[in-house]
Scaffold this motif. Structure first.
Motif, PDB file in Angstrom:
ATOM      1  N   LYS A   1       7.593  -3.616 -12.730  1.00 23.86           N
ATOM      2  CA  LYS A   1       7.861  -5.056 -12.808  1.00 23.86           C
ATOM      3  C   LYS A   1       8.130  -5.650 -11.419  1.00 23.86           C
ATOM      4  O   LYS A   1       7.600  -6.706 -11.059  1.00 23.86           O
ATOM      5  N   THR A   2       8.966  -4.928 -10.667  1.00 25.05           N
ATOM      6  CA  THR A   2       9.322  -5.437  -9.328  1.00 25.05           C
ATOM      7  C   THR A   2       8.118  -5.402  -8.395  1.00 25.05           C
ATOM      8  O   THR A   2       7.885  -6.334  -7.616  1.00 25.05           O
ATOM      9  N   LEU A   3       7.331  -4.336  -8.497  1.00 23.75           N
ATOM     10  CA  LEU A   3       6.165  -4.241  -7.627  1.00 23.75           C
ATOM     11  C   LEU A   3       5.116  -5.295  -7.999  1.00 23.75           C
ATOM     12  O   LEU A   3       4.395  -5.790  -7.130  1.00 23.75           O
ATOM     13  N   LYS A   4       5.060  -5.663  -9.255  1.00 23.96           N
ATOM     14  CA  LYS A   4       4.132  -6.717  -9.676  1.00 23.96           C
ATOM     15  C   LYS A   4       4.509  -8.051  -9.026  1.00 23.96           C
ATOM     16  O   LYS A   4       3.648  -8.832  -8.614  1.00 23.96           O
ATOM     17  N   LEU A   5       5.823  -8.299  -8.910  1.00 23.34           N
ATOM     18  CA  LEU A   5       6.275  -9.517  -8.225  1.00 23.34           C
ATOM     19  C   LEU A   5       5.841  -9.510  -6.753  1.00 23.34           C
ATOM     20  O   LEU A   5       5.448 -10.543  -6.197  1.00 23.34           O
ATOM     21  N   ALA A   6       5.910  -8.330  -6.132  1.00 21.32           N
ATOM     22  CA  ALA A   6       5.480  -8.202  -4.731  1.00 21.32           C
ATOM     23  C   ALA A   6       3.994  -8.520  -4.597  1.00 21.32           C
ATOM     24  O   ALA A   6       3.569  -9.204  -3.660  1.00 21.32           O
ATOM     25  N   GLU A   7       3.190  -8.034  -5.533  1.00 26.44           N
ATOM     26  CA  GLU A   7       1.745  -8.302  -5.491  1.00 26.44           C
ATOM     27  C   GLU A   7       1.451  -9.797  -5.672  1.00 26.44           C
ATOM     28  O   GLU A   7       0.578 -10.358  -5.005  1.00 26.44           O
ATOM     29  N   GLU A   8       2.207 -10.433  -6.563  1.00 25.20           N
ATOM     30  CA  GLU A   8       1.985 -11.866  -6.805  1.00 25.20           C
ATOM     31  C   GLU A   8       2.326 -12.700  -5.570  1.00 25.20           C
ATOM     32  O   GLU A   8       1.601 -13.641  -5.211  1.00 25.20           O
TER      33      GLU A   8
ATOM     34  N   LEU B   1       7.271  -8.671   0.788  1.00 31.51           N
ATOM     35  CA  LEU B   1       7.862  -7.527   1.490  1.00 31.51           C
ATOM     36  C   LEU B   1       9.209  -7.149   0.871  1.00 31.51           C
ATOM     37  O   LEU B   1       9.516  -5.963   0.675  1.00 31.51           O
ATOM     38  N   TRP B   2      10.007  -8.175   0.549  1.00 35.89           N
ATOM     39  CA  TRP B   2      11.337  -7.921  -0.034  1.00 35.89           C
ATOM     40  C   TRP B   2      11.207  -7.235  -1.402  1.00 35.89           C
ATOM     41  O   TRP B   2      11.927  -6.267  -1.688  1.00 35.89           O
ATOM     42  N   TYR B   3      10.293  -7.724  -2.239  1.00 30.72           N
ATOM     43  CA  TYR B   3      10.110  -7.104  -3.565  1.00 30.72           C
ATOM     44  C   TYR B   3       9.584  -5.675  -3.432  1.00 30.72           C
ATOM     45  O   TYR B   3       9.978  -4.792  -4.204  1.00 30.72           O
ATOM     46  N   SER B   4       8.707  -5.432  -2.462  1.00 35.33           N
ATOM     47  CA  SER B   4       8.213  -4.062  -2.252  1.00 35.33           C
ATOM     48  C   SER B   4       9.355  -3.136  -1.859  1.00 35.33           C
ATOM     49  O   SER B   4       9.468  -2.000  -2.365  1.00 35.33           O
ATOM     50  N   GLN B   5      10.202  -3.622  -0.962  1.00 32.16           N
ATOM     51  CA  GLN B   5      11.354  -2.814  -0.534  1.00 32.16           C
ATOM     52  C   GLN B   5      12.327  -2.594  -1.695  1.00 32.16           C
ATOM     53  O   GLN B   5      12.891  -1.496  -1.855  1.00 32.16           O
ATOM     54  N   ARG B   6      12.509  -3.621  -2.507  1.00 35.12           N
ATOM     55  CA  ARG B   6      13.407  -3.469  -3.665  1.00 35.12           C
ATOM     56  C   ARG B   6      12.838  -2.457  -4.652  1.00 35.12           C
ATOM     57  O   ARG B   6      13.583  -1.622  -5.194  1.00 35.12           O
ATOM     58  N   ALA B   7      11.556  -2.533  -4.885  1.00 36.59           N
ATOM     59  CA  ALA B   7      10.915  -1.570  -5.793  1.00 36.59           C
ATOM     60  C   ALA B   7      11.090  -0.147  -5.278  1.00 36.59           C
ATOM     61  O   ALA B   7      11.342   0.796  -6.060  1.00 36.59           O
TER      62      ALA B   7
ATOM     63  N   SER C   1      13.107   2.855  -7.221  1.00 37.86           N
ATOM     64  CA  SER C   1      12.474   4.159  -7.446  1.00 37.86           C
ATOM     65  C   SER C   1      13.308   5.284  -6.856  1.00 37.86           C
ATOM     66  O   SER C   1      13.483   6.346  -7.480  1.00 37.86           O
ATOM     67  N   ASP C   2      13.831   5.075  -5.657  1.00 40.89           N
ATOM     68  CA  ASP C   2      14.677   6.103  -5.030  1.00 40.89           C
ATOM     69  C   ASP C   2      15.915   6.385  -5.861  1.00 40.89           C
ATOM     70  O   ASP C   2      16.337   7.543  -6.019  1.00 40.89           O
ATOM     71  N   THR C   3      16.519   5.333  -6.392  1.00 38.09           N
ATOM     72  CA  THR C   3      17.722   5.505  -7.217  1.00 38.09           C
ATOM     73  C   THR C   3      17.402   6.291  -8.498  1.00 38.09           C
ATOM     74  O   THR C   3      18.137   7.213  -8.891  1.00 38.09           O
ATOM     75  N   LEU C   4      16.302   5.934  -9.145  1.00 40.38           N
ATOM     76  CA  LEU C   4      15.914   6.622 -10.370  1.00 40.38           C
ATOM     77  C   LEU C   4      15.569   8.085 -10.095  1.00 40.38           C
ATOM     78  O   LEU C   4      15.902   8.980 -10.894  1.00 40.38           O
TER      79      LEU C   4
ATOM     80  N   ALA D   1       0.834  -1.212   0.000  1.00 36.03           N
ATOM     81  CA  ALA D   1       0.000   0.000   0.000  1.00 36.03           C
ATOM     82  C   ALA D   1       0.866   1.258   0.000  1.00 36.03           C
ATOM     83  O   ALA D   1       0.599   2.230  -0.723  1.00 36.03           O
ATOM     84  N   ASN D   2       1.911   1.241   0.815  1.00 38.47           N
ATOM     85  CA  ASN D   2       2.807   2.407   0.889  1.00 38.47           C
ATOM     86  C   ASN D   2       3.528   2.631  -0.434  1.00 38.47           C
ATOM     87  O   ASN D   2       3.729   3.780  -0.864  1.00 38.47           O
ATOM     88  N   ALA D   3       3.943   1.526  -1.073  1.00 36.12           N
ATOM     89  CA  ALA D   3       4.652   1.646  -2.354  1.00 36.12           C
ATOM     90  C   ALA D   3       3.752   2.291  -3.406  1.00 36.12           C
ATOM     91  O   ALA D   3       4.182   3.179  -4.162  1.00 36.12           O
ATOM     92  N   LYS D   4       2.504   1.850  -3.446  1.00 35.06           N
ATOM     93  CA  LYS D   4       1.576   2.426  -4.428  1.00 35.06           C
ATOM     94  C   LYS D   4       1.257   3.886  -4.101  1.00 35.06           C
ATOM     95  O   LYS D   4       1.112   4.723  -5.000  1.00 35.06           O
ATOM     96  N   GLU D   5       1.153   4.178  -2.829  1.00 33.53           N
ATOM     97  CA  GLU D   5       0.887   5.560  -2.420  1.00 33.53           C
ATOM     98  C   GLU D   5       2.026   6.485  -2.831  1.00 33.53           C
ATOM     99  O   GLU D   5       1.813   7.656  -3.153  1.00 33.53           O
ATOM    100  N   ASN D   6       3.251   5.940  -2.834  1.00 33.05           N
ATOM    101  CA  ASN D   6       4.425   6.731  -3.214  1.00 33.05           C
ATOM    102  C   ASN D   6       4.725   6.634  -4.710  1.00 33.05           C
ATOM    103  O   ASN D   6       5.822   7.024  -5.151  1.00 33.05           O
ATOM    104  N   ASP D   7       3.792   6.113  -5.485  1.00 38.61           N
ATOM    105  CA  ASP D   7       3.919   6.013  -6.947  1.00 38.61           C
ATOM    106  C   ASP D   7       5.127   5.184  -7.374  1.00 38.61           C
ATOM    107  O   ASP D   7       5.745   5.436  -8.423  1.00 38.61           O
ATOM    108  N   VAL D   8       5.478   4.190  -6.550  1.00 36.29           N
ATOM    109  CA  VAL D   8       6.604   3.315  -6.911  1.00 36.29           C
ATOM    110  C   VAL D   8       6.284   2.529  -8.172  1.00 36.29           C
ATOM    111  O   VAL D   8       7.183   2.225  -8.973  1.00 36.29           O
ATOM    112  N   ASP D   9       5.009   2.209  -8.380  1.00 34.87           N
ATOM    113  CA  ASP D   9       4.635   1.412  -9.548  1.00 34.87           C
ATOM    114  C   ASP D   9       4.874   2.166 -10.851  1.00 34.87           C
ATOM    115  O   ASP D   9       4.937   1.559 -11.928  1.00 34.87           O
TER     116      ASP D   9
END
Length: 481
Positions: free
Chosen positions: A197-204, A231-237, A241-244, A184-192
């Protein structure tokens, strides 16, 4: 007028005295000492509540609680009614305990489901639903308490399933809540937008965790694996995003991005004390660094193996020392036990009955106190005492083999003496079996006639010594040979 006035004064005085008496107030300690049933009821109520008797027998427990309140009210003013109410409360509580035992038996499966629901934390995560389930459960226990057991049995399935569903909901919250929040936090921060791709893995992975719990509520370990991956994929996503965003805010060119990446690689491999060959293709750089790291790992594994082998050798040596020491102690104990048994066997016989010899682990009883009629092998009753002692000696070594041998002097023919000695040995062996209850498979017998004299047959004393029966107790079968 005076009579009325006197009556009025008496009434006033009585009311004053009554008021004074009603103002008496005992401390709790004095009250329990004066009315012991009150203190006993208080303690039993607390213990019953800790055992949830108030849930398994709510009506009767409530009656006992009300009796306790009345007992306190009267006993605190030093009124004997307090003891009476307390005694009533103890009887009511005893009935409540009996009701609780019956309820636990009838609602065993429901109680187990309820316990799992509480352990899963449903009381906190689903408070309103849990409260409703508890009310339904208490309705069942009240029915049992009221004697309506069949109606309570009919309602078990519904309450059982309610608790099961609550447990599942609580488990889902407990196991995957962090993964859910992270998504939820990742989507709120527009990480998607930046790392879809990475966030999709987290959802799956999150959905897989839910599916596992839906299929088997007890498979928490597998559900936790998927939840942690999510959780790991969400954190990676988030990190991607932070790097980009960092590249965008710092106005990095495409070359700057590659240089940044190479700098990170250099930091990672700096412990190798090696310059990274960035002049080569990236595929070759990764391959060479991987080979260098693997070489160090292999060298460390070899060293670790040598250390483990050395340690294992040392441990084996220590174990062998312990085993030798243990064997030595066991042997010493066996020697001591054997010596003690030998001394006991020696003490059984008088000098005229038998001589006892120790032959390593074996014991030889040379019995020359037998009396056989001349040329006969039948055991006379006068020999029973000696035979009973021999039986006791043999039973001192329960697992031993027994060899009974008969011997004669040189009077008479060789064949007669041989047959006679064997017959006498057989009679002694049968006595040990039939009277001493020693299994026949442990016993052997043999006649030697005059072949093995212990003294010269030239004297009366010598011939008497040679007419004997010997019992060899063989503790080590190898010593027989």
């Amino acid at each position: 007028m005076n009579k009325r006035w006197n009556s009025f004064l008496v009434l006033i005085l009585s009311l004053m005295l009554s008021a004074c008496a009603s103002n008496i107030s005992l401390t709790e300690a004095d009250m329990h000492q004066q009315y012991p049933a009150v203190g006993e009821l208080k303690a039993q109520l607390a213990d019953a509540e800790s055992q949830e008797v108030n849930i398994f027998s709510p009506k009767t427990f409530n009656q006992a609680s009300k009796s306790y309140s009345e007992a306190i009210k009267w006993a605190s003013s030093d009124n004997p009614k307090g003891e009476t109410f307390a005694q009533d409360g103890l009887k009511q509580l005893a009935a409540a305990n009996a009701n609780a035992i019956q309820a636990r038996d009838i609602l065993e499966e429901v109680i187990e489901a309820r316990s799992k629901t509480i352990s899963a934390g449903a009381e906190l995560s689903q408070p309103s639903q849990f409260k409703e389930a508890e009310e339904d459960f208490i309705e069942l226990t009240t029915l049992i308490e009221s004697g309506k057991t069949e109606k309570a049995k009919d309602g078990r399935t519904k309450v059982f399933r309610t608790y099961q569903n609550l447990e599942l909901m609580a488990l889902k919250v407990d196991t995957v809540e962090h993964a859910k929040i992270a998504l939820a936090n990742a989507k709120e921060n527009d990480v998607d937008d930046l790392s879809p791709k990475t966030l999709k893995l987290a959802e799956e992975e999150y959905q897989l965790a839910l599916d596992v719990l839906d299929a088997d509520r007890n498979d928490l370990e597998k559900a936790a694996i998927h939840a942690n991956r999510s959780l790991w994929y969400s954190q990676r996503a988030n990190q991607i995003s932070d790097t980009l965003r960092h590249f965008e805010s710092s106005d990095y060119s495409e070359e700057d991005k590659v240089l940044w990446y190479q700098e990170q690689v250099s930091r990672v491999v700096s412990p190798l004390n090696k310059d990274v060959a960035y002049n080569l293709p990236n595929k070759q750089v990764v391959k060479d660094l991987n080979a260098d790291i693997q070489s160090i790992i292999n060298a460390n594994l070899t060293l670790l193996g040598e250390l483990e082998a050395s340690s294992a050798g040392q441990q084996k040596l220590e174990r062998e020392k312990e085993e030798v020491l243990m064997l030595s102690m066991l042997e010493q104990r066996e020697i001591e036990a054997s010596a003690s048994k030998f001394a006991f066997v020696q003490s059984l016989f008088t000098q005229n009955e038998a001589e006892v010899y120790r032959q390593t682990n074996d014991v030889l009883i040379r019995a020359h106190g037998f009396y056989f009629p001349s040329g006969k092998s039948e055991i006379e009753s006068s020999n029973f005492a000696l035979l009973n002692k021999i039986t006791e000696a043999v039973n001192t070594f329960p697992n031993a083999k027994i060899l009974v041998s008969g011997h004669t002097d040189n009077i008479g023919s060789d064949q007669l003496n041989l047959s006679l000695s064997e017959a006498r040995a057989e009679k002694v062996a049968l006595f040990l079996n039939q009277v001493g209850n020693i299994p026949m498979e442990q016993i052997e017998y043999q006649g030697f006639g005059k072949q093995k004299p212990v003294l010269s047959n030239e004297t009366t004393e010598g011939r008497a010594a040679n007419r004997r029966v010997e019992i060899l107790i063989i503790n080590d079968p190898r010593s027989k040979s």
